[in-house]
Design a protein around this motif. Sequence first.
Motif, PDB file in Angstrom:
ATOM      1  N   ILE A  98       3.001   2.531   2.394  1.00  0.00           N
ATOM      2  CA  ILE A  98       1.968   3.388   1.833  1.00  0.00           C
ATOM      3  C   ILE A  98       2.472   4.820   1.826  1.00  0.00           C
ATOM      4  CG2 ILE A  98       0.808   3.686   4.070  1.00  0.00           C
ATOM      5  CD1 ILE A  98      -1.876   3.680   2.507  1.00  0.00           C
ATOM      6  N   THR A  99       2.227   5.539   0.748  1.00  0.00           N
ATOM      7  CA  THR A  99       2.653   6.927   0.664  1.00  0.00           C
ATOM      8  C   THR A  99       1.777   7.819   1.543  1.00  0.00           C
ATOM      9  OG1 THR A  99       1.276   7.179  -1.317  1.00  0.00           O
ATOM     10  CG2 THR A  99       3.626   6.710  -1.652  1.00  0.00           C
ATOM     11  N   GLY A 100       2.219   9.069   1.710  1.00  0.00           N
ATOM     12  CA  GLY A 100       1.525   9.972   2.615  1.00  0.00           C
ATOM     13  C   GLY A 100       0.063  10.189   2.267  1.00  0.00           C
ATOM     14  N   ALA A 101      -0.209  10.308   0.976  1.00  0.00           N
ATOM     15  CA  ALA A 101      -1.587  10.516   0.543  1.00  0.00           C
ATOM     16  C   ALA A 101      -2.363   9.210   0.431  1.00  0.00           C
ATOM     17  CB  ALA A 101      -1.608  11.237  -0.803  1.00  0.00           C
ATOM     18  N   GLY A 102      -1.661   8.105   0.560  1.00  0.00           N
ATOM     19  CA  GLY A 102      -2.308   6.807   0.445  1.00  0.00           C
ATOM     20  C   GLY A 102      -2.536   6.345  -0.971  1.00  0.00           C
ATOM     21  N   THR A 119      -3.472   7.649  11.783  1.00  0.00           N
ATOM     22  CA  THR A 119      -3.383   6.209  12.042  1.00  0.00           C
ATOM     23  C   THR A 119      -3.171   5.447  10.740  1.00  0.00           C
ATOM     24  OG1 THR A 119      -4.823   6.411  13.977  1.00  0.00           O
ATOM     25  CG2 THR A 119      -4.567   4.216  13.044  1.00  0.00           C
ATOM     26  N   VAL A 120      -2.313   4.441  10.813  1.00  0.00           N
ATOM     27  CA  VAL A 120      -2.097   3.536   9.695  1.00  0.00           C
ATOM     28  C   VAL A 120      -2.515   2.133  10.146  1.00  0.00           C
ATOM     29  CG1 VAL A 120       0.336   3.160  10.290  1.00  0.00           C
ATOM     30  CG2 VAL A 120      -0.447   2.741   7.955  1.00  0.00           C
ATOM     31  N   TYR A 121      -3.085   1.393   9.217  1.00  0.00           N
ATOM     32  CA  TYR A 121      -3.636   0.074   9.519  1.00  0.00           C
ATOM     33  C   TYR A 121      -2.990  -1.001   8.638  1.00  0.00           C
ATOM     34  CZ  TYR A 121      -7.343   3.119  11.277  1.00  0.00           C
ATOM     35  OH  TYR A 121      -8.040   4.114  11.925  1.00  0.00           O
ATOM     36  N   ASN A 142       2.667  -0.777  -1.532  1.00  0.00           N
ATOM     37  CA  ASN A 142       3.548  -1.839  -2.008  1.00  0.00           C
ATOM     38  C   ASN A 142       3.613  -2.912  -0.927  1.00  0.00           C
ATOM     39  OD1 ASN A 142       5.212  -3.175  -3.729  1.00  0.00           O
ATOM     40  ND2 ASN A 142       6.702  -1.522  -3.924  1.00  0.00           N
ATOM     41  N   TYR A 143       3.786  -4.166  -1.380  1.00  0.00           N
ATOM     42  CA  TYR A 143       3.720  -5.293  -0.449  1.00  0.00           C
ATOM     43  C   TYR A 143       4.830  -6.301  -0.705  1.00  0.00           C
ATOM     44  CZ  TYR A 143      -1.034  -3.624   0.312  1.00  0.00           C
ATOM     45  OH  TYR A 143      -2.130  -2.840   0.610  1.00  0.00           O
ATOM     46  N   LYS A 144       5.224  -6.963   0.370  1.00  0.00           N
ATOM     47  CA  LYS A 144       6.096  -8.140   0.247  1.00  0.00           C
ATOM     48  C   LYS A 144       5.331  -9.196  -0.555  1.00  0.00           C
ATOM     49  CE  LYS A 144       8.164 -11.641   3.276  1.00  0.00           C
ATOM     50  NZ  LYS A 144       9.496 -11.617   2.638  1.00  0.00           N
ATOM     51  N   ASP A 145       6.040  -9.901  -1.417  1.00  0.00           N
ATOM     52  CA  ASP A 145       5.375 -10.845  -2.319  1.00  0.00           C
ATOM     53  C   ASP A 145       4.511 -11.857  -1.568  1.00  0.00           C
ATOM     54  OD1 ASP A 145       7.960 -11.156  -4.894  1.00  0.00           O
ATOM     55  OD2 ASP A 145       6.367  -9.690  -4.582  1.00  0.00           O
ATOM     56  N   SER A 146       4.987 -12.349  -0.446  1.00  0.00           N
ATOM     57  CA  SER A 146       4.276 -13.428   0.246  1.00  0.00           C
ATOM     58  C   SER A 146       2.972 -12.976   0.898  1.00  0.00           C
ATOM     59  CB  SER A 146       5.183 -14.066   1.295  1.00  0.00           C
ATOM     60  OG  SER A 146       5.530 -13.132   2.290  1.00  0.00           O
ATOM     61  N   VAL A 147       2.719 -11.672   0.968  1.00  0.00           N
ATOM     62  CA  VAL A 147       1.476 -11.192   1.586  1.00  0.00           C
ATOM     63  C   VAL A 147       0.553 -10.534   0.567  1.00  0.00           C
ATOM     64  CG1 VAL A 147       2.719 -10.835   3.752  1.00  0.00           C
ATOM     65  CG2 VAL A 147       2.231  -8.868   2.269  1.00  0.00           C
ATOM     66  N   LYS A 148       0.998 -10.399  -0.661  1.00  0.00           N
ATOM     67  CA  LYS A 148       0.157  -9.775  -1.691  1.00  0.00           C
ATOM     68  C   LYS A 148      -1.146 -10.552  -1.851  1.00  0.00           C
ATOM     69  CE  LYS A 148       3.716  -7.582  -4.527  1.00  0.00           C
ATOM     70  NZ  LYS A 148       4.465  -7.618  -5.822  1.00  0.00           N
ATOM     71  N   THR A 170      -3.659  -5.786   3.460  1.00  0.00           N
ATOM     72  CA  THR A 170      -3.969  -4.469   2.907  1.00  0.00           C
ATOM     73  C   THR A 170      -3.522  -3.396   3.890  1.00  0.00           C
ATOM     74  OG1 THR A 170      -5.911  -5.337   1.738  1.00  0.00           O
ATOM     75  CG2 THR A 170      -5.755  -2.942   2.024  1.00  0.00           C
ATOM     76  N   ILE A 171      -2.667  -2.501   3.415  1.00  0.00           N
ATOM     77  CA  ILE A 171      -2.257  -1.355   4.228  1.00  0.00           C
ATOM     78  C   ILE A 171      -3.140  -0.167   3.859  1.00  0.00           C
ATOM     79  CG2 ILE A 171      -0.451  -0.629   2.603  1.00  0.00           C
ATOM     80  CD1 ILE A 171       1.211   0.224   5.065  1.00  0.00           C
ATOM     81  N   SER A 172      -3.533   0.602   4.856  1.00  0.00           N
ATOM     82  CA  SER A 172      -4.345   1.796   4.609  1.00  0.00           C
ATOM     83  C   SER A 172      -4.028   2.811   5.693  1.00  0.00           C
ATOM     84  CB  SER A 172      -5.835   1.442   4.603  1.00  0.00           C
ATOM     85  OG  SER A 172      -6.240   0.940   5.870  1.00  0.00           O
ATOM     86  N   ARG A 173      -4.517   4.012   5.502  1.00  0.00           N
ATOM     87  CA  ARG A 173      -4.264   5.059   6.490  1.00  0.00           C
ATOM     88  C   ARG A 173      -5.450   5.997   6.551  1.00  0.00           C
ATOM     89  NH1 ARG A 173       1.174   7.570   4.906  1.00  0.00           N
ATOM     90  NH2 ARG A 173       0.683   9.073   6.560  1.00  0.00           N
TER      91      ARG A 173
END
Length: 120
Positions: free
Chosen positions: A51-55, A78-80, A59-65, A69-72
């Motif tokens: 995830i970029t700085g601003a969120g 904190t990043v989740y 981008n994700y590995k294909d098998s987890v798309k 979900t990544i968020s910050r």
Amino acid sequence: QVQLVESGGGLVQPGGSLTVSCAASGFTFSAVAMSWFRQAPGKERELVAYITGAGSITNYKDSVKGRFTISRDNAKNTVYLQMNSLKPEDTAVYYCNARLYIHSRWNDYWGQGTQVTVSS
């Protein structure tokens, strides 16, 4: 001093959900892209999500798309990583990563990792 501290791992049944967190300190968090990696026993560490700085870009590995979900939260430094529909093959130690340009070179910083085990 850069610090990354992961939390939230555990044991979950297949099909279940889990959210892991990474609390960061020692750098301007909102200016730095963050990533989640994982490493299963006997395997190389692999990039799972980014995830970029601003969120604004993820981008994700294909098998987890579609499942992860990544968020910050830049106010909390904190990043989740929210993980749904977990599979046994998602079992691994999950690490957060920050890549910082310090002393004229790129440096990778890692947390201590948090174990995620998917099993019935």
